[in-house]
Design a protein around this motif. Structure first.
Motif, PDB file in Angstrom:
ATOM      1  N   ALA A   1       9.545  -8.532  11.656  1.00  0.00           N
ATOM      2  CA  ALA A   1       8.514  -7.549  11.285  1.00  0.00           C
ATOM      3  C   ALA A   1       9.131  -6.165  11.089  1.00  0.00           C
ATOM      4  CB  ALA A   1       7.425  -7.495  12.350  1.00  0.00           C
ATOM      5  N   LEU A   2      10.074  -5.815  11.937  1.00  0.00           N
ATOM      6  CA  LEU A   2      10.712  -4.503  11.800  1.00  0.00           C
ATOM      7  C   LEU A   2      11.506  -4.435  10.497  1.00  0.00           C
ATOM      8  CD1 LEU A   2      11.729  -1.863  13.820  1.00  0.00           C
ATOM      9  CD2 LEU A   2      13.782  -2.894  12.857  1.00  0.00           C
ATOM     10  N   ARG A   3      12.205  -5.531  10.186  1.00  0.00           N
ATOM     11  CA  ARG A   3      13.021  -5.538   8.962  1.00  0.00           C
ATOM     12  C   ARG A   3      12.150  -5.470   7.710  1.00  0.00           C
ATOM     13  NH1 ARG A   3      16.154  -9.296  12.087  1.00  0.00           N
ATOM     14  NH2 ARG A   3      15.361 -11.127  10.982  1.00  0.00           N
ATOM     15  N   ASN A   4      10.874  -5.833   7.831  1.00  0.00           N
ATOM     16  CA  ASN A   4       9.963  -5.708   6.692  1.00  0.00           C
ATOM     17  C   ASN A   4       9.399  -4.296   6.551  1.00  0.00           C
ATOM     18  OD1 ASN A   4      10.127  -8.321   5.682  1.00  0.00           O
ATOM     19  ND2 ASN A   4       8.553  -9.095   7.071  1.00  0.00           N
ATOM     20  N   SER A   5       9.639  -3.429   7.528  1.00  0.00           N
ATOM     21  CA  SER A   5       9.153  -2.045   7.459  1.00  0.00           C
ATOM     22  C   SER A   5      10.286  -1.040   7.332  1.00  0.00           C
ATOM     23  CB  SER A   5       8.329  -1.700   8.711  1.00  0.00           C
ATOM     24  OG  SER A   5       7.003  -2.154   8.582  1.00  0.00           O
ATOM     25  N   ALA A   6      11.299  -1.178   8.185  1.00  0.00           N
ATOM     26  CA  ALA A   6      12.350  -0.164   8.294  1.00  0.00           C
ATOM     27  C   ALA A   6      13.133  -0.041   6.991  1.00  0.00           C
ATOM     28  CB  ALA A   6      13.296  -0.531   9.430  1.00  0.00           C
ATOM     29  N   THR A   7      13.361   1.196   6.544  1.00  0.00           N
ATOM     30  CA  THR A   7      14.082   1.428   5.288  1.00  0.00           C
ATOM     31  C   THR A   7      15.490   1.949   5.542  1.00  0.00           C
ATOM     32  OG1 THR A   7      13.378   3.725   5.107  1.00  0.00           O
ATOM     33  CG2 THR A   7      11.926   2.065   4.128  1.00  0.00           C
TER      34      THR A   7
ATOM     35  N   ILE B   1       3.733  10.549   3.173  1.00  0.00           N
ATOM     36  CA  ILE B   1       3.838   9.086   3.270  1.00  0.00           C
ATOM     37  C   ILE B   1       4.426   8.538   1.974  1.00  0.00           C
ATOM     38  CG2 ILE B   1       2.565   6.924   3.570  1.00  0.00           C
ATOM     39  CD1 ILE B   1       0.551   8.476   5.291  1.00  0.00           C
ATOM     40  N   ILE B   2       5.673   8.048   2.042  1.00  0.00           N
ATOM     41  CA  ILE B   2       6.361   7.582   0.826  1.00  0.00           C
ATOM     42  C   ILE B   2       6.670   6.091   0.887  1.00  0.00           C
ATOM     43  CG2 ILE B   2       7.329   9.817   0.166  1.00  0.00           C
ATOM     44  CD1 ILE B   2       9.918   8.990   1.572  1.00  0.00           C
ATOM     45  N   ARG B   3       6.002   5.388   1.796  1.00  0.00           N
ATOM     46  CA  ARG B   3       6.274   3.960   1.985  1.00  0.00           C
ATOM     47  C   ARG B   3       6.140   3.151   0.691  1.00  0.00           C
ATOM     48  NH1 ARG B   3       5.686   0.299   6.723  1.00  0.00           N
ATOM     49  NH2 ARG B   3       5.613  -1.790   5.861  1.00  0.00           N
ATOM     50  N   ASN B   4       5.162   3.497  -0.142  1.00  0.00           N
ATOM     51  CA  ASN B   4       4.847   2.617  -1.277  1.00  0.00           C
ATOM     52  C   ASN B   4       5.342   3.134  -2.629  1.00  0.00           C
ATOM     53  OD1 ASN B   4       3.464   0.849   0.507  1.00  0.00           O
ATOM     54  ND2 ASN B   4       1.733   2.267   0.516  1.00  0.00           N
ATOM     55  N   LEU B   5       6.246   4.129  -2.621  1.00  0.00           N
ATOM     56  CA  LEU B   5       6.732   4.649  -3.904  1.00  0.00           C
ATOM     57  C   LEU B   5       7.626   3.620  -4.605  1.00  0.00           C
ATOM     58  CD1 LEU B   5       7.612   8.402  -3.233  1.00  0.00           C
ATOM     59  CD2 LEU B   5       5.520   7.408  -4.200  1.00  0.00           C
ATOM     60  N   LYS B   6       7.165   3.141  -5.757  1.00  0.00           N
ATOM     61  CA  LYS B   6       7.883   2.062  -6.462  1.00  0.00           C
ATOM     62  C   LYS B   6       9.262   2.513  -6.940  1.00  0.00           C
ATOM     63  CE  LYS B   6       3.918  -0.626  -7.979  1.00  0.00           C
ATOM     64  NZ  LYS B   6       2.896   0.209  -7.310  1.00  0.00           N
TER      65      LYS B   6
ATOM     66  N   PRO C   1       8.957  13.517   5.648  1.00  0.00           N
ATOM     67  CA  PRO C   1       8.858  12.254   4.908  1.00  0.00           C
ATOM     68  C   PRO C   1       8.795  11.066   5.870  1.00  0.00           C
ATOM     69  CG  PRO C   1      10.746  13.578   4.178  1.00  0.00           C
ATOM     70  CD  PRO C   1      10.261  14.181   5.451  1.00  0.00           C
ATOM     71  N   LEU C   2       7.871  10.147   5.610  1.00  0.00           N
ATOM     72  CA  LEU C   2       7.724   8.946   6.446  1.00  0.00           C
ATOM     73  C   LEU C   2       7.676   7.729   5.530  1.00  0.00           C
ATOM     74  CD1 LEU C   2       5.363   8.413   9.483  1.00  0.00           C
ATOM     75  CD2 LEU C   2       5.371   6.756   7.619  1.00  0.00           C
ATOM     76  N   ALA C   3       8.590   6.788   5.733  1.00  0.00           N
ATOM     77  CA  ALA C   3       8.613   5.594   4.878  1.00  0.00           C
ATOM     78  C   ALA C   3       8.153   4.386   5.691  1.00  0.00           C
ATOM     79  CB  ALA C   3       9.996   5.397   4.289  1.00  0.00           C
TER      80      ALA C   3
END
Lengths: 160, 303
Positions: free
Chosen positions: B103-109, B53-58, B26-28
């Motif tokens: 920028a990192l805080r807008n990506s990292a989950t 790729i699960i970055r955009n799962l609502k 899994p990659l977010a």
């Protein structure tokens, strides 16, 4: 295996058939000619490859292009065509913010990101906002001053 | 047929179905995995399994408070979203707001930060302190495990091949604490990897300590918290001798490898600072490393 991906790039709908694990930075530069997106560190530390993904600043070296499917992407090429982008770029030119220029596309994206959230930032807030963007020429002071200049010149346009 | 390099599910159900039949990664946000698997400019990263790729799962994006008064944070919430949420407990908001740069805080989950199981991760310290749990979901059902048990050891987590982390559940017990402390020692004010971070919280019943909690990151192979050390002070009145007893006991718990003298001394000072100031019962709930000295809302390092 290639996958067909669709997303919005600088306001236009685009499609690309490619390996979904390629880095977004590579696809933007090689497939779409957005060479304003610069590669510095390749690990999300330097901010040179910063873009806007759904309006939020991210480093495009850390994103597989498959994650861009269906999303909205703006690079420096698109930002420089907008009123706000032009205002920041003029302030950078007038304020002497640019030396070698390599970090500047990312810095402009960071400046945009700061001003959209905070139209009247203090020096400390600006420095925090560009803390992920590394510049090896200027020592940052003229960049910080230029972002202040963009805030003052823009005034109310940052509030909308 | 060419191998499938990545799956891009549109719903959580679809993602769980893929997990149930495929060994995949899994990659977010990508901020850890895209770096650890990177090759070079113009060349796609190399993964030894297909990537999910699960970055955009609502379904993984919501932050809410459940019926038991617990904060439920969707696994795909970014550090920026957590830092800006008014329902997220204070310690966790502090850690999220000081993770990397904008920028990192807008990506990292949050799920990625836990799953990476790095002893220098920013969010596990507060999550250990607050007895937070991860919610693990598969097609067969779901289970919840304490974050401190889920992170088994350095870079190792208790995630079954058919599961995904879908939420992090944080009890809002923090509201009950009289004094709270969070301090990250980094090499710079922003965009720093933790050299040492301490989270503390204390509650009094009269002069008696009714609850005390302490966790430390970057002081060993995983985040450290010791209920035995905390018990030394619970049920007692704080005295200078008792503070030193707690400090000495926690010094036995931590095992910093790089710069051990610095990390041990810094840990001792931050525990001493928090407990001695709290025992004076000041007005301000948040205890800093320095009195009244702030830069951009954050306390300066005391060292």
């Amino acid at each position: 295996m290639n996958v067909k991906l669709e997303f919005t790039l600088n306001g236009k709908n685009v499609t690309v058939s490619t390996d979904p694990l390629r880095r977004l930075i590579d696809v933007l530069r090689e497939d779409f000619g957005c060479t304003g997106v610069k590669e510095g560190c390749s690990e999300g530390e330097c901010g040179a490859c910063s873009i806007l993904l759904n309006g939020k600043m991210v480093t495009s070296c850390l994103i597989p292009v498959g994650a861009a499917d269906g999303q909205d992407i703006v690079t420096i090429e698109g930002l420089s065509e907008t009123e706000k982008g032009k205002l920041i770029i003029q302030a950078f030119a007038d304020g002497g913010a640019v030396q070698c220029g390599f970090c500047i596309p990312g810095m402009v994206v960071a400046a945009y990101s700061i001003l959209c959230e905070n139209p009247d930032p203090t020096e400390d807030e600006i420095r925090l906002g560009i803390s992920g963007n590394i510049c090896r020429c200027t020592g940052y002071d003229l960049i910080v001053d230029s972002i202040r200049l963009a805030a003052e010149r823009g005034g109310s346009i940052w509030k909308k | 047929m060419e191998e499938v390099r990545a799956y891009i599910p549109e719903t959580l159900k679809e993602a769980l179905e893929i997990r149930s039949r495929t060994d995949c990664i899994p990659l977010a946000g990508g901020s850890d995995l895209m770096v650890s698997n990177k090759r070079t400019t113009g060349v796609a990263p190399s993964f030894d399994k297909p990537v999910l790729i699960i970055r955009n799962l609502k379904e993984l994006k919501e932050i809410s408070v459940n019926g038991k008064g617990e904060c439920v944070i969707g696994a795909g919430c970014t550090s920026a979203e957590i830092a800006q949420s008014s329902v997220v407990p204070w310690h966790l908001r502090q850690a999220a707001s000081r993770m990397g740069a904008v920028a990192l805080r807008n990506s990292a989950t949050i799920a990625g930060n836990i799953a990476n199981a790095s002893p220098k991760g920013d969010t596990p310290g507060p999550l250990y302190l607050l007895d937070a749990r991860v919610r693990l979901t598969s097609l067969a059902g779901e289970r919840e495990v304490l974050v401190s048990d889920f992170i088994v050891k350095f870079k190792t987590i208790d995630l079954h091949p058919d599961e995904l982390i879908t939420a992090v559940v944080v009890p809002l017990s923090e509201r009950n604490f009289d004094y709270i402390f969070w301090h990250k020692v980094g090499t710079r004010k922003a965009n720093a990897i933790s050299k040492l971070t301490l989270s503390q919280a204390i509650k009094f019943d009269g002069r008696i300590v009714s609850d005390y909690r302490l966790s430390a990151t970057a002081t060993g192979a995983k985040t450290n918290r010791s209920r035995e050390v905390e018990k030394l002070i619970i049920g007692k009145e704080i005295t200078p001798a008792l503070i030193e007893q707690v400090i000495d006991a926690f010094d036995e718990v931590i095992s910093p490898r790089a710069m051990p003298e610095f990390r041990r001394e810094a840990t001792r000072r931050m525990i001493r600072r928090f407990l001695s100031v709290a025992s004076e019962r000041p007005e301000n709930r948040v205890i800093d490393t320095f009195d009244g000295f702030h830069v951009t809302g954050q306390p300066e390092p005391v060292f």
